[in-house]
Design an enzyme around this catalytic site. Sequence first.
Site, PDB file in Angstrom:
ATOM      1  N   SER A 159       0.866  -1.170   0.000  1.00 37.68           N
ATOM      2  CA  SER A 159       0.000   0.000   0.000  1.00 37.68           C
ATOM      3  C   SER A 159       0.909   1.228   0.000  1.00 37.68           C
ATOM      4  CB  SER A 159      -0.853  -0.040   1.271  1.00 37.68           C
ATOM      5  OG  SER A 159      -1.354   1.228   1.584  1.00 37.68           O
ATOM      6  N   TYR A 172      -1.796  -1.243  10.318  1.00 37.64           N
ATOM      7  CA  TYR A 172      -1.882  -1.578   8.893  1.00 37.64           C
ATOM      8  C   TYR A 172      -0.626  -1.097   8.170  1.00 37.64           C
ATOM      9  CZ  TYR A 172      -3.735  -1.561   4.075  1.00 37.64           C
ATOM     10  OH  TYR A 172      -3.915  -1.762   2.719  1.00 37.64           O
TER      11      TYR A 172
HETATM   12  N1  LIG Z   1      -8.747  -1.256  -2.030  1.00 35.90           N
HETATM   13  C1  LIG Z   1      -7.767  -0.381  -1.929  1.00 35.90           C
HETATM   14  O1  LIG Z   1      -7.939   0.836  -2.148  1.00 35.90           O
HETATM   15  C2  LIG Z   1      -6.372  -0.853  -1.562  1.00 35.90           C
HETATM   16  C3  LIG Z   1      -5.324   0.083  -1.573  1.00 35.90           C
HETATM   17  C4  LIG Z   1      -4.030  -0.342  -1.232  1.00 35.90           C
HETATM   18  C5  LIG Z   1      -3.813  -1.670  -0.898  1.00 35.90           C
HETATM   19  N2  LIG Z   1      -4.869  -2.568  -0.890  1.00 35.90           N
HETATM   20  C6  LIG Z   1      -4.554  -3.961  -0.544  1.00 35.90           C
HETATM   21  O2  LIG Z   1      -5.115  -4.802  -1.541  1.00 35.90           O
HETATM   22  C7  LIG Z   1      -5.468  -6.078  -0.951  1.00 35.90           C
HETATM   23  C8  LIG Z   1      -6.899  -6.409  -1.284  1.00 35.90           C
HETATM   24  O3  LIG Z   1      -7.716  -5.394  -0.722  1.00 35.90           O
HETATM   25  P1  LIG Z   1      -9.250  -5.216  -1.075  1.00 35.90           P
HETATM   26  O4  LIG Z   1      -9.486  -3.761  -1.119  1.00 35.90           O
HETATM   27  O5  LIG Z   1      -9.658  -6.084  -2.215  1.00 35.90           O
HETATM   28  O6  LIG Z   1      -9.891  -5.764   0.303  1.00 35.90           O
HETATM   29  P2  LIG Z   1     -11.329  -6.391   0.610  1.00 35.90           P
HETATM   30  O7  LIG Z   1     -12.341  -5.850  -0.327  1.00 35.90           O
HETATM   31  O8  LIG Z   1     -11.507  -6.158   2.069  1.00 35.90           O
HETATM   32  O9  LIG Z   1     -11.105  -7.928   0.324  1.00 35.90           O
HETATM   33  C9  LIG Z   1     -10.205  -8.642   1.122  1.00 35.90           C
HETATM   34  C10 LIG Z   1     -10.354 -10.116   0.910  1.00 35.90           C
HETATM   35  O10 LIG Z   1      -9.465 -10.750   1.846  1.00 35.90           O
HETATM   36  C11 LIG Z   1     -10.191 -11.697   2.588  1.00 35.90           C
HETATM   37  N3  LIG Z   1      -9.713 -11.821   3.956  1.00 35.90           N
HETATM   38  C12 LIG Z   1      -9.656 -10.852   4.894  1.00 35.90           C
HETATM   39  N4  LIG Z   1      -9.240 -11.382   6.043  1.00 35.90           N
HETATM   40  C13 LIG Z   1      -9.021 -12.682   5.835  1.00 35.90           C
HETATM   41  C14 LIG Z   1      -8.598 -13.753   6.656  1.00 35.90           C
HETATM   42  N5  LIG Z   1      -8.349 -13.592   7.962  1.00 35.90           N
HETATM   43  N6  LIG Z   1      -8.466 -14.988   6.117  1.00 35.90           N
HETATM   44  C15 LIG Z   1      -8.758 -15.178   4.811  1.00 35.90           C
HETATM   45  N7  LIG Z   1      -9.178 -14.218   3.986  1.00 35.90           N
HETATM   46  C16 LIG Z   1      -9.322 -12.973   4.499  1.00 35.90           C
HETATM   47  C17 LIG Z   1     -11.631 -11.210   2.578  1.00 35.90           C
HETATM   48  O11 LIG Z   1     -12.465 -12.318   2.809  1.00 35.90           O
HETATM   49  P3  LIG Z   1     -14.070 -12.220   2.967  1.00 35.90           P
HETATM   50  O12 LIG Z   1     -14.576 -12.542   1.604  1.00 35.90           O
HETATM   51  O13 LIG Z   1     -14.370 -13.232   3.976  1.00 35.90           O
HETATM   52  O14 LIG Z   1     -14.380 -10.817   3.427  1.00 35.90           O
HETATM   53  C18 LIG Z   1     -11.760 -10.624   1.188  1.00 35.90           C
HETATM   54  O15 LIG Z   1     -12.094 -11.606   0.242  1.00 35.90           O
HETATM   55  C19 LIG Z   1      -5.177  -5.938   0.539  1.00 35.90           C
HETATM   56  O16 LIG Z   1      -3.924  -6.486   0.839  1.00 35.90           O
HETATM   57  C20 LIG Z   1      -5.147  -4.437   0.762  1.00 35.90           C
HETATM   58  O17 LIG Z   1      -4.351  -4.090   1.863  1.00 35.90           O
HETATM   59  C21 LIG Z   1      -6.119  -2.186  -1.208  1.00 35.90           C
END
Ligand SMILES: NC(=O)c1ccc[n+]([C@@H]2O[C@H](COP(=O)([O-])OP(=O)(O)OC[C@H]3O[C@@H](n4cnc5c(N)ncnc54)[C@H](OP(=O)(O)O)[C@@H]3O)[C@@H](O)[C@H]2O)c1
Length: 256
Positions: A159, A172
């Site tokens: 991130s 985080y």
């Molecule tokens: N979105 C952004 O703007 C952004 C920006 C920078 C970095 N990121 C990074 O990109 C990655 C994906 O983010 P996202 O935005 O797609 O997040 P998200 O919408 O919250 O999706 C996260 C996924 O991870 C799963 N997960 C969370 N905790 C878990 C656990 N304990 N065991 C197994 N699975 C778990 C969730 O499962 P469930 O289906 O059960 O909820 C969900 O499918 C992350 O590493 C995040 O830090 C995102």
Amino acid sequence: MTEYKVRSSALLGKTILVTGAGDGIGKAACKAYAQLGANVILLGRTVANLEKVYDEIVQIHQTSNFNEAQCAIIPLDLKGATEKHYQDMAMTIGDQFGCLDGLLHNASVLGHLQPFEHIKEDEFSEVMHVNVTSHFLMTKALLPVLKKAPMASTIFTTSTVGSQGRAYWGTYSVSKFAVEGMMQVLADEYADSTMRFNCINPGRTRTKMRASAYPAENPETLKTADEIMSVYEYLMSDESCKENGKTFLAQPSLAK
Ligand SMILES: NC(=O)c1ccc[n+]([C@@H]2O[C@H](COP(=O)([O-])OP(=O)(O)OC[C@H]3O[C@@H](n4cnc5c(N)ncnc54)[C@H](OP(=O)(O)O)[C@@H]3O)[C@@H](O)[C@H]2O)c1
């Protein structure tokens, strides 16, 4: 925005594991990899979400005429998973697929955004466990099957707060610095091998995690996860075989 182009069957015959496959960026990556012919292993904690993605992958494989391509589900909550879970998983992948060509560490949790002095020890430990320790244990357990692949690619997800600390993003932010460090250690250690290790910073993307960090933001102003997939595809394809130890921005225009 940088667009990486890969061949339409760039991942045919490759087996790729994606964590957090049930939603957000992980779900989009699974679909993108299936569209390029990969066998996709979906790891996540909410089985109903994983089953929906599974059905979409089967459909994508069929409509793209990748009739041999497979999809599998690994229901696992990274919060409670132990080294033994990952070792068993590695053995199952070895038995079913022979090797692992790609690993996308995507799942993570945000924790609470709060002043540093308010962070509770149990919350710090939980976020670090899901965002860092699980990555360590999983990568360590999967190295033997990654080594069996001709050119394995491991991608970690960072991130903007993983290279520049930001007030109130406490645990985080710390966890993403650790993820970048883990990637760099592995990249250096295996620099003389055919394996490669890189990070992707997706940049702000329209997902549930982003909405929970910025509840007042208009999601229509953000790219969808499907729209940022080109670097995810590139880093899994053999076209990126010389890339190692780097952090890629999925949306470089945001850095300007
Ligand atoms: N979105 C952004 O703007 C952004 C920006 C920078 C970095 N990121 C990074 O990109 C990655 C994906 O983010 P996202 O935005 O797609 O997040 P998200 O919408 O919250 O999706 C996260 C996924 O991870 C799963 N997960 C969370 N905790 C878990 C656990 N304990 N065991 C197994 N699975 C778990 C969730 O499962 P469930 O289906 O059960 O909820 C969900 O499918 C992350 O590493 C995040 O830090 C995102």
